[in-house]
Structures are given as C-alpha cells and as structure tokens.
Design a protein around this motif. Structure first.
Motif, short mmCIF file in Angstrom:
data_model
loop_
_atom_site.label_atom_id
_atom_site.label_comp_id
_atom_site.label_asym_id
_atom_site.label_seq_id
_atom_site.Cartn_x
_atom_site.Cartn_y
_atom_site.Cartn_z
N THR A 1 12.27 12.43 -2.28
CA THR A 1 11.61 11.97 -1.09
C THR A 1 10.45 11.94 -0.45
O THR A 1 9.64 13.92 -0.98
CB THR A 1 12.75 12.03 0.17
N ARG A 2 9.48 11.33 0.22
CA ARG A 2 8.61 12.31 0.91
C ARG A 2 8.71 13.46 1.74
O ARG A 2 9.85 13.24 2.28
CB ARG A 2 7.64 11.54 1.66
N GLY A 3 8.43 14.74 1.58
CA GLY A 3 9.01 16.07 2.47
C GLY A 3 9.52 16.68 1.56
O GLY A 3 9.49 17.59 1.73
N ASP B 1 5.51 7.04 -7.73
CA ASP B 1 5.88 5.90 -6.33
C ASP B 1 6.99 4.57 -7.12
O ASP B 1 6.87 4.16 -8.32
CB ASP B 1 5.61 5.18 -5.59
N ALA B 2 7.95 3.90 -5.98
CA ALA B 2 8.30 2.36 -6.33
C ALA B 2 7.80 1.13 -6.74
O ALA B 2 7.60 0.30 -7.33
CB ALA B 2 8.92 1.49 -6.12
N VAL C 1 5.03 11.62 -1.60
CA VAL C 1 5.43 9.88 -1.42
C VAL C 1 7.32 10.30 -2.12
O VAL C 1 7.39 11.25 -2.81
CB VAL C 1 4.46 9.07 -3.01
N ASP C 2 7.51 9.22 -1.71
CA ASP C 2 9.24 8.84 -2.40
C ASP C 2 9.02 8.67 -3.97
O ASP C 2 7.53 7.50 -3.77
CB ASP C 2 9.61 7.96 -1.54
N GLY C 3 10.00 9.09 -4.52
CA GLY C 3 9.48 8.22 -6.00
C GLY C 3 10.75 9.42 -7.10
O GLY C 3 11.56 10.08 -6.13
N VAL C 4 9.77 9.62 -8.35
CA VAL C 4 10.20 10.26 -9.07
C VAL C 4 9.63 10.98 -10.21
O VAL C 4 8.11 10.65 -10.00
CB VAL C 4 10.64 8.76 -10.86
N ILE C 5 10.25 12.27 -10.04
CA ILE C 5 8.86 13.54 -11.00
C ILE C 5 8.59 13.09 -12.52
O ILE C 5 10.29 12.63 -12.93
CB ILE C 5 9.64 14.92 -10.93
N VAL C 6 8.02 12.67 -12.99
CA VAL C 6 8.19 12.56 -14.21
C VAL C 6 7.03 13.44 -14.86
O VAL C 6 7.08 13.32 -16.08
CB VAL C 6 6.33 10.99 -14.24
N SER C 7 6.43 14.46 -14.61
CA SER C 7 6.13 15.42 -15.05
C SER C 7 6.29 16.72 -14.05
O SER C 7 5.68 16.52 -13.08
CB SER C 7 4.61 15.32 -15.47
N LEU C 8 6.51 17.99 -14.94
CA LEU C 8 6.76 18.82 -13.62
C LEU C 8 6.66 20.25 -14.44
O LEU C 8 7.18 20.57 -15.33
CB LEU C 8 8.33 19.06 -13.45
N MET D 1 1.04 -0.85 0.35
CA MET D 1 0.38 0.29 -0.01
C MET D 1 0.63 1.57 -0.01
O MET D 1 2.27 1.27 0.22
CB MET D 1 -0.64 0.27 1.38
N THR D 2 0.43 1.82 -0.95
CA THR D 2 1.14 3.92 -1.13
C THR D 2 0.35 4.58 0.08
O THR D 2 -1.12 4.31 0.48
CB THR D 2 1.07 4.27 -2.42
N THR D 3 0.72 5.38 1.00
CA THR D 3 0.90 6.27 2.07
C THR D 3 0.60 7.18 0.84
O THR D 3 2.26 8.00 0.54
CB THR D 3 1.20 6.38 3.49
N VAL D 4 -0.40 8.49 1.21
CA VAL D 4 0.09 10.00 0.08
C VAL D 4 -0.25 10.76 0.97
O VAL D 4 -1.30 11.03 1.80
CB VAL D 4 -1.29 10.13 -0.85
N THR D 5 1.05 11.91 2.02
CA THR D 5 0.92 13.06 2.81
C THR D 5 0.41 14.24 2.26
O THR D 5 1.22 14.15 0.57
CB THR D 5 2.02 12.62 3.28
N ALA D 6 0.14 15.31 2.74
CA ALA D 6 -0.35 15.84 2.51
C ALA D 6 1.18 16.93 1.74
O ALA D 6 2.28 16.91 2.04
CB ALA D 6 -0.67 17.26 3.87
N PRO D 7 1.06 17.38 1.07
CA PRO D 7 1.95 17.80 -0.09
C PRO D 7 2.06 19.74 0.75
O PRO D 7 3.45 20.16 0.25
CB PRO D 7 1.89 18.33 -1.34
#
Length: 149
Positions: free
Chosen positions: A96-98, A63-64, A47-54, A1-7
């Motif tokens: 990374t998240r945050g 995310d992974a 989330v932790d991951g890669v910026i795919v659109s910016l 499961m992925t936890t999505v936190t407030a940006p």
C-alpha cells in the motif's frame, strides 16, 4: 488517474538535475527526482500495487491500472552490491502507498562516492501523461509528486 507520492523525504529537483544521462534525459520515462535527507530512512511505496521488480537499490510498483512506478535509490548504487540496503518486502508482494519497501542511508551512499539522488519515474509513460509535476521544494513522504493520466 494515478497519483504518485514521494517515497522519501527531501527536496524535489526534477529529472534534468539527476547526475545520470539515462535519467536526466528521461530515457527510462518521465517523472521527477528527490535529493533525500541524509539520514537512515525507509523508502516507501509511491502507489498501491504489486512489487514487480525489487533490488536493494531500486524497485518497481505496478498499480491496479498496470502503471509501473520506478523508485531508484541513488545513482550507480547497483555498484554497492546491496551493501547498506535492507529489503523489507519481497518481489510479488502487494503493498500500500506509504508502506516501507527498503531501509537505506543516503549519507552512507554519499560517503561511498555515489549520488544519493532518487529518480521516481513513470515507466512506459509520455511526459504529456503527467500532471502537476513537482520539480522543486521540500517534500515529505506521501506528498504528491505527480499525477499520471
């Protein structure tokens, strides 16, 4: 499961309250929205991951597990042409998240006649895949918005 936190910090209002039919109708995907505090701030990776659109007004982190989370800074803010937004990372960066992604000022967006409300959307997900969806109450950066099964 992925936890999505407030940006970003503000008040969770849920997608149905977003003043845009594409988001309020969950056509982009399910999720929630935040009415942000009206001060210059940094929107961070949910989330932790890669910026795919910016873009200055929006970004997607994958995310992974291959799950993409869209953070959209305000409504119709693409019409501002990037004015008032500062990119702090590049497309393709691992975050990374945050971690800060975009610096912006919701008050300036509002002064420009746009809504500063920020949808946070699980792309290519079903509403049933989300758990513990926050649609009310104050949120701080890093608070859980929803789980994604």
């Amino acid at each position: 499961m992925t936890t999505v936190t407030a940006p970003l910090a503000g008040r969770a209002i849920g997608l149905p309250a977003v003043p845009d039919p594409v988001f309020s109708g969950a056509m982009v995907g399910p999720g929630t929205a935040i009415d942000p505090v009206r001060e210059e701030s940094e929107a961070v990776a949910p989330v932790d991951g890669v910026i795919v659109s910016l873009h200055p007004h929006a970004y997607v982190v994958v995310d992974a597990e291959g799950r993409g989370v869209l953070t959209h800074l305000g409504i119709d803010t693409v019409q501002l042409g990037g004015e008032g937004f500062e990119l702090l990372v590049a497309k393709g960066d691992t975050v990374t998240r945050g971690q800060a992604v975009v610096r912006w000022n919701p008050a300036a967006v509002e002064e420009a006649g746009k809504s500063p409300v920020c949808p946070v959307v699980a792309l290519e997900a079903t509403a049933e895949a989300l758990t513990d969806l926050r649609e009310a109450g104050e949120v701080a950066i890093g608070d859980t918005l929803f789980g994604w099964q």
